[in-house]
Design a protein around this motif. Structure first.
Motif, PDB file in Angstrom:
ATOM      1  N   VAL A 159       0.841  -1.193   0.000  1.00  0.00           N
ATOM      2  CA  VAL A 159       0.000   0.000   0.000  1.00  0.00           C
ATOM      3  C   VAL A 159       0.876   1.243   0.000  1.00  0.00           C
ATOM      4  CG1 VAL A 159      -1.897   1.198   1.181  1.00  0.00           C
ATOM      5  CG2 VAL A 159      -1.738  -1.300   1.291  1.00  0.00           C
ATOM      6  N   ASP A 160       0.459   2.239  -0.741  1.00  0.00           N
ATOM      7  CA  ASP A 160       1.202   3.494  -0.828  1.00  0.00           C
ATOM      8  C   ASP A 160       0.952   4.313   0.431  1.00  0.00           C
ATOM      9  OD1 ASP A 160       2.700   5.591  -1.690  1.00  0.00           O
ATOM     10  OD2 ASP A 160       1.450   6.082  -3.435  1.00  0.00           O
ATOM     11  N   THR A 161       1.745   4.051   1.452  1.00  0.00           N
ATOM     12  CA  THR A 161       1.601   4.697   2.759  1.00  0.00           C
ATOM     13  C   THR A 161       2.918   5.342   3.167  1.00  0.00           C
ATOM     14  OG1 THR A 161       2.295   2.719   3.966  1.00  0.00           O
ATOM     15  CG2 THR A 161      -0.083   2.940   3.498  1.00  0.00           C
ATOM     16  N   PRO A 162       2.893   6.182   4.198  1.00  0.00           N
ATOM     17  CA  PRO A 162       4.157   6.764   4.688  1.00  0.00           C
ATOM     18  C   PRO A 162       5.180   5.710   5.102  1.00  0.00           C
ATOM     19  CG  PRO A 162       2.305   8.014   5.528  1.00  0.00           C
ATOM     20  CD  PRO A 162       1.719   6.811   4.826  1.00  0.00           C
ATOM     21  N   TRP A 163       4.710   4.580   5.660  1.00  0.00           N
ATOM     22  CA  TRP A 163       5.637   3.528   6.063  1.00  0.00           C
ATOM     23  C   TRP A 163       6.381   2.959   4.855  1.00  0.00           C
ATOM     24  CZ3 TRP A 163       5.266  -2.077   5.569  1.00  0.00           C
ATOM     25  CH2 TRP A 163       6.262  -2.759   6.280  1.00  0.00           C
ATOM     26  N   VAL A 164       5.658   2.685   3.776  1.00  0.00           N
ATOM     27  CA  VAL A 164       6.296   2.195   2.551  1.00  0.00           C
ATOM     28  C   VAL A 164       7.220   3.266   1.981  1.00  0.00           C
ATOM     29  CG1 VAL A 164       5.871   1.517   0.146  1.00  0.00           C
ATOM     30  CG2 VAL A 164       4.520   0.509   1.986  1.00  0.00           C
ATOM     31  N   ALA A 165       6.795   4.519   2.045  1.00  0.00           N
ATOM     32  CA  ALA A 165       7.644   5.616   1.552  1.00  0.00           C
ATOM     33  C   ALA A 165       8.965   5.668   2.312  1.00  0.00           C
ATOM     34  CB  ALA A 165       6.902   6.939   1.678  1.00  0.00           C
ATOM     35  N   ARG A 166       8.921   5.426   3.620  1.00  0.00           N
ATOM     36  CA  ARG A 166      10.162   5.425   4.404  1.00  0.00           C
ATOM     37  C   ARG A 166      11.067   4.257   4.012  1.00  0.00           C
ATOM     38  NH1 ARG A 166       6.517   7.135   8.480  1.00  0.00           N
ATOM     39  NH2 ARG A 166       6.256   4.998   9.246  1.00  0.00           N
ATOM     40  N   LEU A 167      10.466   3.089   3.756  1.00  0.00           N
ATOM     41  CA  LEU A 167      11.262   1.945   3.309  1.00  0.00           C
ATOM     42  C   LEU A 167      11.932   2.238   1.971  1.00  0.00           C
ATOM     43  CD1 LEU A 167       8.980  -1.133   4.148  1.00  0.00           C
ATOM     44  CD2 LEU A 167      11.005  -0.350   5.377  1.00  0.00           C
ATOM     45  N   LEU A 168      11.169   2.847   1.070  1.00  0.00           N
ATOM     46  CA  LEU A 168      11.725   3.171  -0.241  1.00  0.00           C
ATOM     47  C   LEU A 168      12.858   4.183  -0.112  1.00  0.00           C
ATOM     48  CD1 LEU A 168       8.433   3.465  -2.338  1.00  0.00           C
ATOM     49  CD2 LEU A 168      10.117   1.635  -2.453  1.00  0.00           C
ATOM     50  N   GLU A 189      -8.462   2.609  -0.802  1.00  0.00           N
ATOM     51  CA  GLU A 189      -9.059   1.343  -1.242  1.00  0.00           C
ATOM     52  C   GLU A 189      -9.154   0.353  -0.090  1.00  0.00           C
ATOM     53  OE1 GLU A 189      -7.809   1.150  -5.953  1.00  0.00           O
ATOM     54  OE2 GLU A 189      -6.267   0.788  -4.445  1.00  0.00           O
ATOM     55  N   VAL A 190      -8.126   0.308   0.742  1.00  0.00           N
ATOM     56  CA  VAL A 190      -8.176  -0.578   1.914  1.00  0.00           C
ATOM     57  C   VAL A 190      -9.222  -0.077   2.907  1.00  0.00           C
ATOM     58  CG1 VAL A 190      -6.853  -1.635   3.778  1.00  0.00           C
ATOM     59  CG2 VAL A 190      -5.739  -1.135   1.588  1.00  0.00           C
ATOM     60  N   ALA A 191      -9.294   1.240   3.093  1.00  0.00           N
ATOM     61  CA  ALA A 191     -10.276   1.815   4.011  1.00  0.00           C
ATOM     62  C   ALA A 191     -11.695   1.491   3.575  1.00  0.00           C
ATOM     63  CB  ALA A 191     -10.083   3.332   4.099  1.00  0.00           C
ATOM     64  N   ASP A 192     -11.957   1.543   2.274  1.00  0.00           N
ATOM     65  CA  ASP A 192     -13.293   1.208   1.784  1.00  0.00           C
ATOM     66  C   ASP A 192     -13.636  -0.253   2.069  1.00  0.00           C
ATOM     67  OD1 ASP A 192     -13.953   3.735   0.850  1.00  0.00           O
ATOM     68  OD2 ASP A 192     -13.246   3.355  -1.185  1.00  0.00           O
ATOM     69  N   ALA A 193     -12.648  -1.133   1.940  1.00  0.00           N
ATOM     70  CA  ALA A 193     -12.878  -2.543   2.249  1.00  0.00           C
ATOM     71  C   ALA A 193     -13.145  -2.734   3.733  1.00  0.00           C
ATOM     72  CB  ALA A 193     -11.663  -3.374   1.815  1.00  0.00           C
ATOM     73  N   LEU A 213     -10.437 -10.693   3.437  1.00  0.00           N
ATOM     74  CA  LEU A 213     -10.661  -9.972   2.186  1.00  0.00           C
ATOM     75  C   LEU A 213      -9.344  -9.396   1.669  1.00  0.00           C
ATOM     76  CD1 LEU A 213     -12.464  -8.765   0.009  1.00  0.00           C
ATOM     77  CD2 LEU A 213     -13.040  -6.903   1.591  1.00  0.00           C
ATOM     78  N   ALA A 214      -8.877  -9.921   0.550  1.00  0.00           N
ATOM     79  CA  ALA A 214      -7.626  -9.443  -0.050  1.00  0.00           C
ATOM     80  C   ALA A 214      -7.874  -8.157  -0.826  1.00  0.00           C
ATOM     81  CB  ALA A 214      -7.050 -10.501  -0.975  1.00  0.00           C
ATOM     82  N   VAL A 215      -7.045  -7.151  -0.555  1.00  0.00           N
ATOM     83  CA  VAL A 215      -7.066  -5.886  -1.302  1.00  0.00           C
ATOM     84  C   VAL A 215      -5.632  -5.689  -1.764  1.00  0.00           C
ATOM     85  CG1 VAL A 215      -7.765  -3.466  -1.263  1.00  0.00           C
ATOM     86  CG2 VAL A 215      -8.801  -5.071   0.355  1.00  0.00           C
ATOM     87  N   ASP A 216      -5.264  -6.437  -2.798  1.00  0.00           N
ATOM     88  CA  ASP A 216      -3.830  -6.623  -3.076  1.00  0.00           C
ATOM     89  C   ASP A 216      -3.450  -6.524  -4.541  1.00  0.00           C
ATOM     90  OD1 ASP A 216      -4.904  -8.922  -4.117  1.00  0.00           O
ATOM     91  OD2 ASP A 216      -3.820 -10.307  -2.819  1.00  0.00           O
ATOM     92  N   GLY A 217      -4.336  -5.967  -5.361  1.00  0.00           N
ATOM     93  CA  GLY A 217      -4.008  -5.871  -6.783  1.00  0.00           C
ATOM     94  C   GLY A 217      -3.881  -7.212  -7.469  1.00  0.00           C
ATOM     95  N   GLY A 218      -4.395  -8.270  -6.830  1.00  0.00           N
ATOM     96  CA  GLY A 218      -4.417  -9.597  -7.445  1.00  0.00           C
ATOM     97  C   GLY A 218      -3.254 -10.501  -7.118  1.00  0.00           C
ATOM     98  N   ILE A 219      -2.316 -10.043  -6.279  1.00  0.00           N
ATOM     99  CA  ILE A 219      -1.092 -10.813  -6.082  1.00  0.00           C
ATOM    100  C   ILE A 219      -1.333 -12.177  -5.433  1.00  0.00           C
ATOM    101  CG2 ILE A 219      -0.534  -9.810  -3.828  1.00  0.00           C
ATOM    102  CD1 ILE A 219       2.409  -9.829  -4.678  1.00  0.00           C
ATOM    103  N   SER A 220      -2.361 -12.282  -4.604  1.00  0.00           N
ATOM    104  CA  SER A 220      -2.567 -13.549  -3.897  1.00  0.00           C
ATOM    105  C   SER A 220      -3.368 -14.565  -4.693  1.00  0.00           C
ATOM    106  CB  SER A 220      -3.274 -13.293  -2.561  1.00  0.00           C
ATOM    107  OG  SER A 220      -4.545 -12.715  -2.777  1.00  0.00           O
ATOM    108  N   GLY A 221      -3.985 -14.143  -5.807  1.00  0.00           N
ATOM    109  CA  GLY A 221      -4.850 -15.081  -6.512  1.00  0.00           C
ATOM    110  C   GLY A 221      -4.640 -15.201  -7.999  1.00  0.00           C
ATOM    111  N   LEU A 222      -3.783 -14.367  -8.595  1.00  0.00           N
ATOM    112  CA  LEU A 222      -3.642 -14.367 -10.047  1.00  0.00           C
ATOM    113  C   LEU A 222      -2.246 -14.803 -10.474  1.00  0.00           C
ATOM    114  CD1 LEU A 222      -5.404 -10.985 -10.975  1.00  0.00           C
ATOM    115  CD2 LEU A 222      -6.411 -13.257 -10.738  1.00  0.00           C
TER     116      LEU A 222
END
Length: 260
Positions: free
Chosen positions: A186-195, A222-226, A243-252
């Motif tokens: 997810v595009d969050t501040p935590w991911v931004a710090r890792l990047l 998108e996660v908040a809506d879920a 409920l996966a909100v993952d752009g399909g990574i877990s099922g495709l």
């Protein structure tokens, strides 16, 4: 045309919600979404001063039992009851099973797993009185997909997933629904710090986006809506769901050629 934050009108009107880890990222998006749909919301966070002024926030350290008990008590008192608990707060960790010390394991599990236990335990007596009692836990695809260099984090989120299912079974006859969301990256501040800490942040961002079949990072909204769906009256028959909100990574399977 309405935006996603207002879709579903005011289905949370008259309901009270607590969101942990709500000062940024998924937690903040969730608190704003629930409030926009009519809920009274209190956020629990280690840094409540970062919250926007229109949301109420209290200090809580989920790694400390006394801090959690005090904050939950104050929040429920302010809200006048409780209908929805969103266990979103958590911390990350990188490394293989060899790389993290015992102290790191204890710390991450203390926050990511026992933090959920503590808030849920404090909430249950009040949720039993609700006409729309729901707990939603923020899990991760790390619980269901093997990711490199995420041994400790994955173990903690695997525990949250199993805990979600066990709680759903324990409390279904009390009218309390328990579900979890499994976000991808997810595009969050935590991911931004890792990047920002990587050798080539832009290349790393491109790689993270490419890892998801959708070709982009998931948004916090998108996660908040879920989460809002699982927490609300529209999901009255939904419990024990991941409920996966993952752009399909877990099922495709999107690799070259057919899967064998």
């Amino acid at each position: 045309m309405t935006t996603s934050i207002t879709q579903g009108a005011q289905e949370f009107q008259g309901l009270a919600a607590i969101v942990t880890g709500g000062a940024s990222g998924i937690g903040l998006a969730t608190a704003e979404t629930l409030a926009a749909r009519g809920a009274r919301v209190v956020v629990l966070d280690r840094a409540p001063e970062q919250m926007p002024g229109h949301l109420r926030a209290l200090t809580a350290d989920l790694g400390n039992g006394e801090s959690v008990a005090h904050a939950m008590s104050r929040a429920i008192e302010e809200l006048g009851g409780l209908d929805v608990l969103v266990n979103n707060a958590g911390i990350g960790s990188q490394g293989s099973v060899e790389d993290n010390s015992d102290d790191e394991w204890h710390h991450v599990l203390e926050v990511n797993v026992l933090g959920v236990v503590r808030t849920s335990r404090a909430a249950l007596p009040y949720l039993r009185r609700s006409r729309n009692a729901a707990i939603v836990n923020t899990c991760s695809i790390a619980a269901t997909v093997g990711l490199p260099q995420r041994a400790l984090y994955s173990a903690s989120k695997g525990a949250v997933l199993s805990l979600t299912l066990a709680m759903a079974a324990d409390h279904i006859h009390e009218g309390i629904r328990v579900n979890c969301v499994n976000p991808g990256t997810v595009d969050t501040p935590w991911v931004a710090r890792l990047l920002a800490a990587s050798a080539d942040p832009e290349a790393e961002r491109i790689a993270l986006a490419a890892r998801q079949p959708s070709g982009r990072l998931v948004t916090a909204r998108e996660v908040a809506d879920a989460i809002a769906y699982l927490a609300g009256p529209l999901a009255g028959a939904t419990t024990g769901t991941v409920l996966a909100v993952d752009g399909g990574i877990s099922g495709l399977w999107m690799g070259p050629g057919p899967a064998r």
